[in-house]
Design a protein around this motif. Structure first.
Motif, PDB file in Angstrom:
ATOM      1  N   MET A  15       0.773  -1.154   0.132  1.00  0.00           N
ATOM      2  CA  MET A  15      -0.067  -0.030  -0.019  1.00  0.00           C
ATOM      3  C   MET A  15       0.863   1.228  -0.111  1.00  0.00           C
ATOM      4  O   MET A  15       1.908   1.244   0.709  1.00  0.00           O
ATOM      5  N   LEU A  16       0.330   2.307  -1.047  1.00  0.00           N
ATOM      6  CA  LEU A  16       1.237   3.453  -0.921  1.00  0.00           C
ATOM      7  C   LEU A  16       0.949   4.453   0.227  1.00  0.00           C
ATOM      8  O   LEU A  16      -0.286   4.600   0.812  1.00  0.00           O
ATOM      9  N   LYS A  17       1.845   4.713   0.744  1.00  0.00           N
ATOM     10  CA  LYS A  17       1.595   5.734   2.113  1.00  0.00           C
ATOM     11  C   LYS A  17       2.216   7.060   1.750  1.00  0.00           C
ATOM     12  O   LYS A  17       3.299   7.382   1.439  1.00  0.00           O
ATOM     13  N   PRO A  18       1.089   8.056   1.356  1.00  0.00           N
ATOM     14  CA  PRO A  18       1.572   9.394   1.122  1.00  0.00           C
ATOM     15  C   PRO A  18       2.541   9.937   2.175  1.00  0.00           C
ATOM     16  O   PRO A  18       2.310   9.664   3.243  1.00  0.00           O
ATOM     17  N   ALA A  19       3.394  10.886   1.893  1.00  0.00           N
ATOM     18  CA  ALA A  19       4.210  11.097   2.596  1.00  0.00           C
ATOM     19  C   ALA A  19       3.577  12.145   3.507  1.00  0.00           C
ATOM     20  O   ALA A  19       2.738  12.929   2.946  1.00  0.00           O
ATOM     21  N   LYS A  20       4.168  12.135   4.770  1.00  0.00           N
ATOM     22  CA  LYS A  20       3.486  13.218   5.698  1.00  0.00           C
ATOM     23  C   LYS A  20       3.766  14.433   5.315  1.00  0.00           C
ATOM     24  O   LYS A  20       4.968  14.731   5.107  1.00  0.00           O
ATOM     25  N   ARG A  21       2.957  15.146   4.960  1.00  0.00           N
ATOM     26  CA  ARG A  21       3.228  16.605   4.428  1.00  0.00           C
ATOM     27  C   ARG A  21       2.416  17.623   4.940  1.00  0.00           C
ATOM     28  O   ARG A  21       1.531  17.374   5.954  1.00  0.00           O
ATOM     29  N   ARG A  22       3.091  18.809   4.940  1.00  0.00           N
ATOM     30  CA  ARG A  22       2.516  19.892   5.607  1.00  0.00           C
ATOM     31  C   ARG A  22       1.554  20.834   4.629  1.00  0.00           C
ATOM     32  O   ARG A  22       2.139  20.851   3.559  1.00  0.00           O
ATOM     33  N   GLU A  23       0.599  21.128   5.054  1.00  0.00           N
ATOM     34  CA  GLU A  23      -0.356  21.664   4.265  1.00  0.00           C
ATOM     35  C   GLU A  23      -0.193  23.507   3.982  1.00  0.00           C
ATOM     36  O   GLU A  23      -0.258  24.034   3.102  1.00  0.00           O
ATOM     37  N   GLY A  24       0.269  23.839   5.200  1.00  0.00           N
ATOM     38  CA  GLY A  24       0.730  25.298   5.122  1.00  0.00           C
ATOM     39  C   GLY A  24       2.228  25.554   4.783  1.00  0.00           C
ATOM     40  O   GLY A  24       2.893  24.650   4.362  1.00  0.00           O
ATOM     41  N   PHE A  25       2.477  26.710   5.112  1.00  0.00           N
ATOM     42  CA  PHE A  25       4.025  27.053   4.566  1.00  0.00           C
ATOM     43  C   PHE A  25       5.075  26.622   5.448  1.00  0.00           C
ATOM     44  O   PHE A  25       4.678  26.504   6.734  1.00  0.00           O
ATOM     45  N   HIS A  26       6.230  26.505   4.943  1.00  0.00           N
ATOM     46  CA  HIS A  26       7.369  26.269   6.087  1.00  0.00           C
ATOM     47  C   HIS A  26       7.740  27.486   6.488  1.00  0.00           C
ATOM     48  O   HIS A  26       7.396  28.598   6.033  1.00  0.00           O
ATOM     49  N   PRO A  27       8.232  27.526   7.930  1.00  0.00           N
ATOM     50  CA  PRO A  27       8.450  29.106   8.502  1.00  0.00           C
ATOM     51  C   PRO A  27       9.487  29.482   7.891  1.00  0.00           C
ATOM     52  O   PRO A  27       9.250  30.784   7.805  1.00  0.00           O
ATOM     53  N   LEU A  28      10.124  29.107   6.958  1.00  0.00           N
ATOM     54  CA  LEU A  28      11.408  29.991   6.274  1.00  0.00           C
ATOM     55  C   LEU A  28      10.755  30.778   5.110  1.00  0.00           C
ATOM     56  O   LEU A  28      10.966  31.761   4.669  1.00  0.00           O
ATOM     57  N   VAL A  29       9.592  30.046   4.540  1.00  0.00           N
ATOM     58  CA  VAL A  29       8.552  30.900   3.477  1.00  0.00           C
ATOM     59  C   VAL A  29       8.269  31.903   4.218  1.00  0.00           C
ATOM     60  O   VAL A  29       8.241  33.006   3.576  1.00  0.00           O
ATOM     61  N   TYR A  30       7.709  32.058   5.557  1.00  0.00           N
ATOM     62  CA  TYR A  30       7.102  33.178   6.134  1.00  0.00           C
ATOM     63  C   TYR A  30       8.194  34.407   6.305  1.00  0.00           C
ATOM     64  O   TYR A  30       7.868  35.365   6.010  1.00  0.00           O
ATOM     65  N   LEU A  31       9.358  33.744   6.592  1.00  0.00           N
ATOM     66  CA  LEU A  31      10.541  34.646   6.695  1.00  0.00           C
ATOM     67  C   LEU A  31      10.813  35.568   5.336  1.00  0.00           C
ATOM     68  O   LEU A  31      11.173  36.814   5.411  1.00  0.00           O
ATOM     69  N   LEU A  32      10.740  34.781   4.526  1.00  0.00           N
ATOM     70  CA  LEU A  32      10.860  35.294   3.062  1.00  0.00           C
ATOM     71  C   LEU A  32      10.156  36.430   2.720  1.00  0.00           C
ATOM     72  O   LEU A  32      10.294  37.618   2.236  1.00  0.00           O
ATOM     73  N   PHE A  33       8.710  36.041   2.915  1.00  0.00           N
ATOM     74  CA  PHE A  33       7.280  36.979   2.703  1.00  0.00           C
ATOM     75  C   PHE A  33       7.728  38.112   3.631  1.00  0.00           C
ATOM     76  O   PHE A  33       7.651  39.228   3.034  1.00  0.00           O
ATOM     77  N   SER A  34       8.233  37.923   4.623  1.00  0.00           N
ATOM     78  CA  SER A  34       8.131  39.020   5.842  1.00  0.00           C
ATOM     79  C   SER A  34       9.531  39.915   5.264  1.00  0.00           C
ATOM     80  O   SER A  34       9.290  41.129   5.194  1.00  0.00           O
ATOM     81  N   ALA A  35      10.442  39.319   4.479  1.00  0.00           N
ATOM     82  CA  ALA A  35      11.647  40.254   4.244  1.00  0.00           C
ATOM     83  C   ALA A  35      11.321  40.962   3.158  1.00  0.00           C
ATOM     84  O   ALA A  35      11.356  42.244   2.797  1.00  0.00           O
ATOM     85  N   VAL A  36      10.461  40.416   1.948  1.00  0.00           N
ATOM     86  CA  VAL A  36      10.088  40.928   0.603  1.00  0.00           C
ATOM     87  C   VAL A  36       9.214  42.279   1.134  1.00  0.00           C
ATOM     88  O   VAL A  36       9.373  43.419   0.580  1.00  0.00           O
ATOM     89  N   THR A  37       8.138  41.895   2.104  1.00  0.00           N
ATOM     90  CA  THR A  37       7.107  42.865   2.527  1.00  0.00           C
ATOM     91  C   THR A  37       7.803  44.229   3.210  1.00  0.00           C
ATOM     92  O   THR A  37       7.651  45.457   2.878  1.00  0.00           O
ATOM     93  N   LEU A  38       9.023  43.757   3.764  1.00  0.00           N
ATOM     94  CA  LEU A  38       9.805  44.887   4.589  1.00  0.00           C
ATOM     95  C   LEU A  38      10.463  45.794   3.650  1.00  0.00           C
ATOM     96  O   LEU A  38      10.519  47.014   3.921  1.00  0.00           O
ATOM     97  N   VAL A  39      11.109  45.071   2.682  1.00  0.00           N
ATOM     98  CA  VAL A  39      11.917  45.667   1.763  1.00  0.00           C
ATOM     99  C   VAL A  39      10.864  46.749   0.823  1.00  0.00           C
ATOM    100  O   VAL A  39      11.406  48.186   0.618  1.00  0.00           O
ATOM    101  N   VAL A  40       9.757  46.315   0.720  1.00  0.00           N
ATOM    102  CA  VAL A  40       8.703  47.177  -0.208  1.00  0.00           C
ATOM    103  C   VAL A  40       8.463  48.229   0.599  1.00  0.00           C
ATOM    104  O   VAL A  40       8.224  49.530   0.404  1.00  0.00           O
ATOM    105  N   PHE A  41       8.251  47.880   1.992  1.00  0.00           N
ATOM    106  CA  PHE A  41       7.987  48.920   2.954  1.00  0.00           C
ATOM    107  C   PHE A  41       8.908  50.048   3.220  1.00  0.00           C
ATOM    108  O   PHE A  41       8.182  51.399   2.937  1.00  0.00           O
TER     109      PHE A  41
END
Lengths: 259, 330
Positions: free
Chosen positions: B1-27
């Motif tokens: 039986m195929l076991k789907p990899a345990k996965r995260r539906e939301g973002f990895h924390p690092l992605v949030y860091l990236l988003f914050s950085a972009v937002t801050l630069v634009v700001f």
């Protein structure tokens, strides 16, 4: 036999129209009930009333529990529904749709972390394997054929792991092979564990006779016959409901296949 | 039986860091650039920066985030990629609320701008309720076009009412016309606080409903069958979006199309799953509105365009594009 579902005196009115008139039946463990009747007989309305989606009088008891007083997330643990068709709006992946079947079992802040005792992951992957959707998991549901989409929602309801499965004409627009496969899958699901039951709304009387262990014949919102398929779908009762000689028609159709 | 990899539906924390950085630069960029150039050395002391531009840019970021998260929620709830405060007529309704509060001089004691805010939110809620009730009674499946059509007609009706109020407003008229255009110039730190507080509470409510919104975006019937409390989720989304839109409108007027454009653009990057779509839209909306505001105040400098004009220009073109694509898909 143990009664799983007790449907008592369900009446649905819409303005001056009576869509369902005092329909009652009992569903036992292991039973596959076929709900038959012409268009407008009230078949889908009955499904809506049982799942508490259509306002009605009368009550539906699941193992003695009145579903009117039960939370939607609780009802979803008892009853799963496979709808006629699902139109698709966004490009969710097959896996995302199937995983949502676990919604009722893992809600709240720790959603998806399997606090329900049953293992979310095991049930999801079992459901996927059962319908054979492994190659499609990452694919967008917008790119699926009608049959593949229906299998996706079948896997979702398997993952939901209810005790009663309600099928509201799920194979209507599917080709013969998909119909047969779907019904075989559902028969497999029904017999695989004790305490389960199926209600299906069908137009195809052949399917009703082939798979049903009981049948409920409706016409204009009223029960015409209820019992084992042979008795409920007798020549006489079908004649009164469809106003044509169904038996003769079926035999004529079948004779087309004789050499 | 195929076991789907345990996965995260939301973002990895690092992605949030990236988003914050972009937002801050634009700001930082948006605060630094403007019709009056301020030397870097005077950044901290300049009145133009701390008293005018800073609160304005923060307001843009917060309003952009609020409107986008509302757009996301409505598009998911109604399974309709064209749903937005402006296309549904909710912004117009909120604007009417604000104008009504001013016309009749309704204020809450102690809170200088609470009258317009409360009225805008209240009217937004009633508008949404009216639009959805009408839509459901016409077409139970809530077809994309039905809702948009009702929204357009509702907006026209509300605009007419607003015009009547403005006509009889006398010297208040100038003050009221502001709500028909949308602008965040002259935003104060009080506005920042109000926007931030509302976004924190009601943006939080909407983001917490991501899973339910996923279910709705797949189909309301299906959502009910898998156990979503359909009525409660609808009510929560209606209340949260009404308050957010009401507050945004009472501060910035009707800033159209942000809630339509942002989720659409973000969806192309993240896919339709609201666990990613909602937070990404928060950041995306903030960035988009800050940039639109920058364009509005620098393009024809020293003259300034209302920000609503810029967002409408961008939004209208995109609306046609999405509509065309969705029709073609059928």
């Amino acid at each position: 036999m143990t009664a799983l579902l007790d449907v008592k005196n369900i009446t649905v009115r819409y303005g001056s129209l009576t869509l369902l008139d005092d329909v009652s039946f009992t569903l036992n463990e292991g039973e596959w009930l076929m709900v038959c009747g012409p268009n407008g007989a009230g078949k889908s309305t009955l499904v809506g009333a049982i799942t508490q989606g259509v306002p009605h009088s009368g009550e539906t008891l699941y193992r003695g529990k009145n579903l009117k007083n039960v939370k939607p997330s609780e009802t979803a643990k008892y009853i799963g529904v496979l709808q006629q068709s699902n139109s698709v709006g966004y490009a969710f992946s097959v896996e995302e749709v199937i995983r949502l079947g676990r919604y009722a079992h893992s809600r709240g802040f720790f959603a998806g972390r399997g606090q329900s005792g049953e293992d979310d992951e095991t049930l999801v992957s079992a459901a996927i394997a059962k319908v054979g959707l492994e190659p499609f998991l990452k694919q967008s549901i917008m790119t699926l054929s009608g049959g593949e989409l229906q299998r996706t929602f079948l896997a979702q309801v398997f993952a939901q792991n209810p005790q009663i499965l309600i099928l509201d004409e799920p194979t209507n627009h599917l080709d013969l092979v998909y119909q047969q496969r779907t019904f075989e899958l559902i028969r497999g699901w029904l017999t695989e564990a004790p305490g389960r039951a199926v209600i299906s709304v069908v137009h195809d009387l052949n399917l009703a006779k082939a798979y049903g262990t009981s049948a409920l014949l409706l016409n204009r919102g009223k029960t015409v016959a209820h019992g084992n398929p042979a008795a409920a779908l007798s020549a006489a009762s079908l004649q009164t409901v469809y106003e044509m000689d169904v038996y003769k028609w079926m035999h004529t159709m079948l004779s087309q296949w004789e050499d | 039986m195929l076991k789907p990899a345990k996965r995260r539906e939301g973002f990895h924390p690092l992605v949030y860091l990236l988003f914050s950085a972009v937002t801050l630069v634009v700001f930082v960029f948006c605060v630094a650039v403007g019709s009056v150039s301020v030397p870097l050395s005077e950044l901290r002391t300049s009145m133009i920066i701390t008293g005018v531009r800073l609160p304005r840019v923060i307001c843009c970021a917060l309003a952009g985030a609020s409107l986008s998260v509302c757009g996301c929620a409505m598009q998911g709830l109604l399974k309709n990629p064209l749903a937005d405060a402006s296309t549904l007529g909710v912004s117009a309704g909120a604007g009417l609320g604000a104008v009504t509060a001013i016309a009749f001089g309704i204020t809450l004691p102690g809170l200088p701008f609470a009258g317009t805010t409360v009225f805008a939110s209240l009217f937004a809620f009633v508008s949404l309720l009216a639009i959805l009730t009408l839509a459901y009674s016409i077409d139970r499946t809530l077809a994309t076009n039905t809702i948009i059509l009702i929204g357009v007609i509702f907006s026209m009706f509300v605009s007419a009412l607003m015009s009547i109020l403005i006509t009889f407003a006398g010297e208040k008229a100038n003050h009221m016309i502001f709500w028909t255009m949308g602008s965040l110039s002259g935003s104060s730190y009080n506005n920042v606080l109000l926007l931030a507080g509302t976004l924190l509470v009601f943006g939080g409510v909407l983001t917490a409903l991501s899973r339910e919104l996923n279910a709705f975006a797949i189909g309301e019937e299906n959502a009910r069958h898998i156990g979503v409390n359909v009525k409660r989720v609808k009510l929560l989304v209606l209340i949260a979006t009404s308050v957010l839109i009401g507050v945004c409108v009472s501060i910035g007027g009707t800033i159209a199309f942000v809630g339509l454009v942002t989720p659409h653009m973000v969806r192309m990057l993240t896919g339709p799953n609201h666990k990613r779509l909602m937070p990404a839209s928060l950041f995306g909306g903030a960035v988009l509105l800050m940039l639109c505001d920058l364009v509005s105040r620098t393009m024809f400098s020293p003259r300034e365009l209302p920000i609503g004009v810029v967002t409408s220009l961008v939004g209208a073109v995109l609306f046609v594009r999405i509509f065309y694509a969705s029709r073609r898909a059928k």
